[in-house]
Design an enzyme around this catalytic site. Structure first.
Site, short mmCIF file in Angstrom:
data_model
loop_
_atom_site.label_atom_id
_atom_site.label_comp_id
_atom_site.label_asym_id
_atom_site.label_seq_id
_atom_site.Cartn_x
_atom_site.Cartn_y
_atom_site.Cartn_z
N ASP A 66 0.78 -1.25 0.00
CA ASP A 66 0.00 0.00 0.00
C ASP A 66 0.81 1.30 0.00
O ASP A 66 1.79 1.41 0.73
CB ASP A 66 -0.85 0.11 1.28
CG ASP A 66 -1.63 -1.13 1.61
OD1 ASP A 66 -1.59 -2.09 0.84
OD2 ASP A 66 -2.29 -1.12 2.66
C1 FRU Z 1 -3.90 -3.62 2.78
C2 FRU Z 1 -3.28 -4.02 4.10
C3 FRU Z 1 -3.66 -3.03 5.16
C4 FRU Z 1 -2.55 -3.15 6.15
C5 FRU Z 1 -1.36 -3.38 5.24
C6 FRU Z 1 -0.35 -4.32 5.81
O1 FRU Z 1 -3.26 -4.13 1.67
O2 FRU Z 1 -3.65 -5.33 4.43
O3 FRU Z 1 -4.92 -3.26 5.73
O4 FRU Z 1 -2.41 -1.99 6.89
O5 FRU Z 1 -1.85 -3.94 4.06
O6 FRU Z 1 0.78 -4.39 4.99
#
Ligand code: FRU
Length: 706
Positions: A66
């Site tokens: 992300d």
């Molecule tokens: C989304 C997610 C978020 C979390 C992050 C962990 O892709 O699962 O909810 O904060 O990635 O890497």
């Protein structure tokens, strides 16, 4: 310097080798093609791997997911991101960092927030605390404050808990300190994450949106100092909830550019269960009053009113059931009465109505047979039915397992399961068949794995059953996830970044030494479409900064099955192609990019279905994961018989902005590096293309830095 592109010979004069085409004049002759070569390249790209994107951010090495902490500050766009500093798969979650002044050319910075033994650093946002409300900086040097999710590890005192924590930077985002009172918001949940914070001007306080992922809810909290948070309200579940809710975002936008008429947009990322399968981003348009978000449109879920024709609650009724087509003497595949749910040896069957359903798993997958309904007259526009079981469509060749609508001895509609024991709604539009007599027929001709059909609750109604395609989505392709917007952009532009990936196969993408790319930054606007405000998205204007001069333009050309070849790209060249598709009499017309002898990614229009599609089933390396080959669709009516497309093609992605940005489709692709062909093809009649413009984007793959 430039090799002749493969595989099609160019059609016009080419620039002699060794010269630099900074400005190329395009003489546009009606109907004629003119080819020039050359990108005005800002710099040579690192070409360590043929799939390394040219104009999309990737970390030099290791895993990325992300986008985090998106903020524009002191003239710099910061992009932090979920990062594994030690490997090319998800783990050791930390915040990586990159900076840019144009959102397209990035400089990777040192790690911003490293994981510790106790705490992994999950997604979150950053605000500029201009008035030092947090006290983490000084009045003279106010801080940037990050709110992120602490995912506490097994080594911590709170294993498995997710809570929100703060960190601050006093040097404009380059180095960070954790706040010593962390966490700042803890509700004792293991699924509470992804804070996005903004200054709520009207109320004069900070607002934080988070998710409780498995409850499909967004929580809103408020604060005066970014450190103490008070619960305001929650929203959800609503619309798509077939997976966890993650990475929320909330912001206000004018409608049709009118600053006096605004709406709030709530983005909710969802995994899995998106419209294209797996990870995706849905959004809601509504109002935020400082406490709660209220959507202005919620699609009803479940079947509409209607008449149930077959519910299989009291036996097979007037259905003619033929078991044991093979004469083996068994009761399969249908048995003597509809099944009371799951049969012996079957994974749990879910999603049917009432106590019983038709389940052709009696005796397992092997037995063949068919079941035919009594005759009925079609008198309403839709037949809605719950279907499950194997994915063995009639058209697939070999033994099929399908539910068919038969009129005058011909199959006029057909449905099959999705290799799942969970039944899903299928809606057939039969408006053109009203007045005809018909029968339903279930044919279980499939004998191997998933060789069975589930059917229940066949009903006649005036409307289809609402489905995922009735909700609002940021993107209708396979690879647009964790979309979230920038804070503090110039002119209040609402700009989003997203991870160009899908959790279904994100760990298996064939790139090295990095894994994971961001999609192009997009500018979002609200426009009235079909009588209600909807998001319209286009690449940010800064894309122009990496435009090369157009290498090809033409105004109009007919397209038939043999196709129309456009000049191919240079291997490794990113480019944008704009064009208008006119399907005309064609059943299907499609732009083919990354085309080689045996492969192409197709951006096409299906005239009968009125759908734009992005098909990567033959896009090159599709074997990285069984879920990778796909064809994604978006309902999109033509305007005056035409569809305007803007397609951005990079070494390992295709992004489609259709109809001025009203519909977008984003897919990763992994073609052979020399599959550089570009063409348009029509099937089932002649169509045409108009106003084609192709421009190289970003660095010239063969060029040195200029
Ligand atoms: C989304 C997610 C978020 C979390 C992050 C962990 O892709 O699962 O909810 O904060 O990635 O890497």
């Amino acid at each position: 310097m430039h090799r002749p592109p493969l595989p099609h010979p160019p059609r016009g004069p080419r620039r002699p080798a060794g010269t630099t085409a900074r400005t190329a004049t395009i003489a546009l002759v009606t109907g004629a093609a003119l080819t020039l070569t050359g990108a005005a390249a800002p710099a040579a790209a690192e070409t360590d791997h043929p799939h390394r994107p040219r104009i999309h951010f990737t970390p030099a090495q290791n895993w990325m997911n992300d986008p985090n902490g998106l903020i524009h500050h002191d003239g710099v766009y910061h992009l932090y991101f979920q990062y594994n500093p030690e490997g090319d798969r998800w783990g050791n979650m930390s915040w990586g960092h990159a900076t840019s002044t144009d959102l397209l050319t990035w400089e990777e910075q040192p790690l911003a927030l490293p994981y510790t033994d106790d705490e992994h650093v999950f997604s979150g946002g950053i605000v500029f605390d201009e008035h030092n409300t947090s006290g983490l900086g000084t009045a003279e040097n106010p801080p940037l404050v990050a709110l992120y999710t602490s995912a506490y590890t097994g080594a911590s005192e709170r294993p498995g808990i997710q809570a929100q924590s703060a960190a601050y930077s006093l040097d404009g985002g380059y180095t960070w300190e954790r706040y010593d009172g962390n966490p700042v918001l803890d509700i004792g949940s293991g699924e509470f994450r992804d804070p996005k914070v903004f200054w709520y001007e009207e109320g004069g306080y900070w607002v934080m949106a988070t998710v409780v992922a498995t409850e499909h809810t967004v929580h809103f909290h408020r604060s005066d100092d970014l450190l103490e948070w008070e619960f305001l309200s929650d929203f959800g579940p609503a619309h798509a909830d077939g997976g966890v809710w993650e990475v929320p975002d909330l912001f206000e936008l004018p409608v049709d550019g009118d600053p006096d008429d605004t709406r709030w947009v709530l983005i909710v990322n969802l995994n899995p269960g998106s419209v294209a399968g797996g990870s995706g981003a849905q959004y809601f348009v509504g109002d935020f009053d400082g406490t709660a978000f209220t959507p202005e449109r919620l699609v009803e879920t479940g079947p509409p009113d209607g008449e149930v024709f077959a519910g299989f609650e009291d036996g097979y009724g007037g259905w003619e059931v033929v078991n044991d087509l093979d004469g083996l003497g068994g009761e399969g595949p249908f048995g003597t009465e509809p099944a009371a749910g799951t049969l012996d040896g079957q994974h749990p069957v879910t999603g049917y109505e009432g106590e019983r359903l038709l389940n052709s798993f009696v005796g397992g997958d092997a037995p063949r047979g068919h079941a035919t309904s009594p005759e009925f007259t079609i008198d309403r526009d839709f037949v809605n039915l719950l279907v499950g079981g194997g994915h063995h469509p009639r058209t697939g060749g070999g033994g099929h397992a399908s539910v068919d609508l038969v009129v005058d001895g011909e199959v006029v509609r057909t449905a099959t399961g999705q290799d799942s024991e969970s039944l899903d709604w299928v809606s057939w539009n039969v408006a053109d068949l009203v007045g005809h007599t018909a029968r339903l027929r279930v044919e279980d001709d499939a004998t191997g794995g998933w060789g069975h059909v589930l059917l229940d609750h066949v009903m006649f109604s005036d409307d289809p059953v609402p489905g995922l395609a009735d909700y609002d989505w940021l993107d209708w392709g396979r690879d647009y996830y964790a979309a979230v917007s920038y804070n503090d952009t110039p002119d209040d532009a609402r700009v989003t970044m997203a991870w160009m990936n899908n959790w279904q196969y994100a760990q298996d993408t064939p790139t090295s030494p990095w894994r994971g790319a961001m999609a192009l930054p997009r500018q979002l606007e609200l426009e009235t479409v079909d009588g209600r405000p909807q998001l319209v998205q286009n690449p940010v204007d800064q894309l122009e900064s990496v435009y090369g001069d157009p290498v090809y333009e033409r105004d109009r050309a007919p397209v038939h099955a043999r196709g129309l070849d456009l000049p191919p790209a240079e291997p490794g060249q990113a480019y944008q192609i704009e064009l208008t598709l006119r399907p005309g009499r064609a059943g299907e017309i499609g732009l083919r990019v990354h085309e080689g002898a045996d492969q192409a990614t197709v951006v096409g229009y299906d005239t009968a279905a009125q759908e734009l599609f992005l098909d990567r089933t033959a896009s090159g390396n599709t074997g990285l994961h069984p879920a990778f080959p796909s064809r994604s669709t978006v309902p999109l009516p033509l305007t005056d018989g035409a569809l305007r497309l803007r397609v951005v093609v990079d070494t390992s992605s295709v992004e489609v902005f259709a109809d001025g940005g009203r519909a977008t489709l984003t897919d990763l692709v992994f073609p052979d590096p020399d599959a550089t062909g570009i063409s348009v093809r029509a099937d089932g009649g002649t169509g045409s293309v108009e106003d084609v413009v192709i421009r190289p984007l970003g660095p010239d793959p063969n060029g040195a830095a200029e």
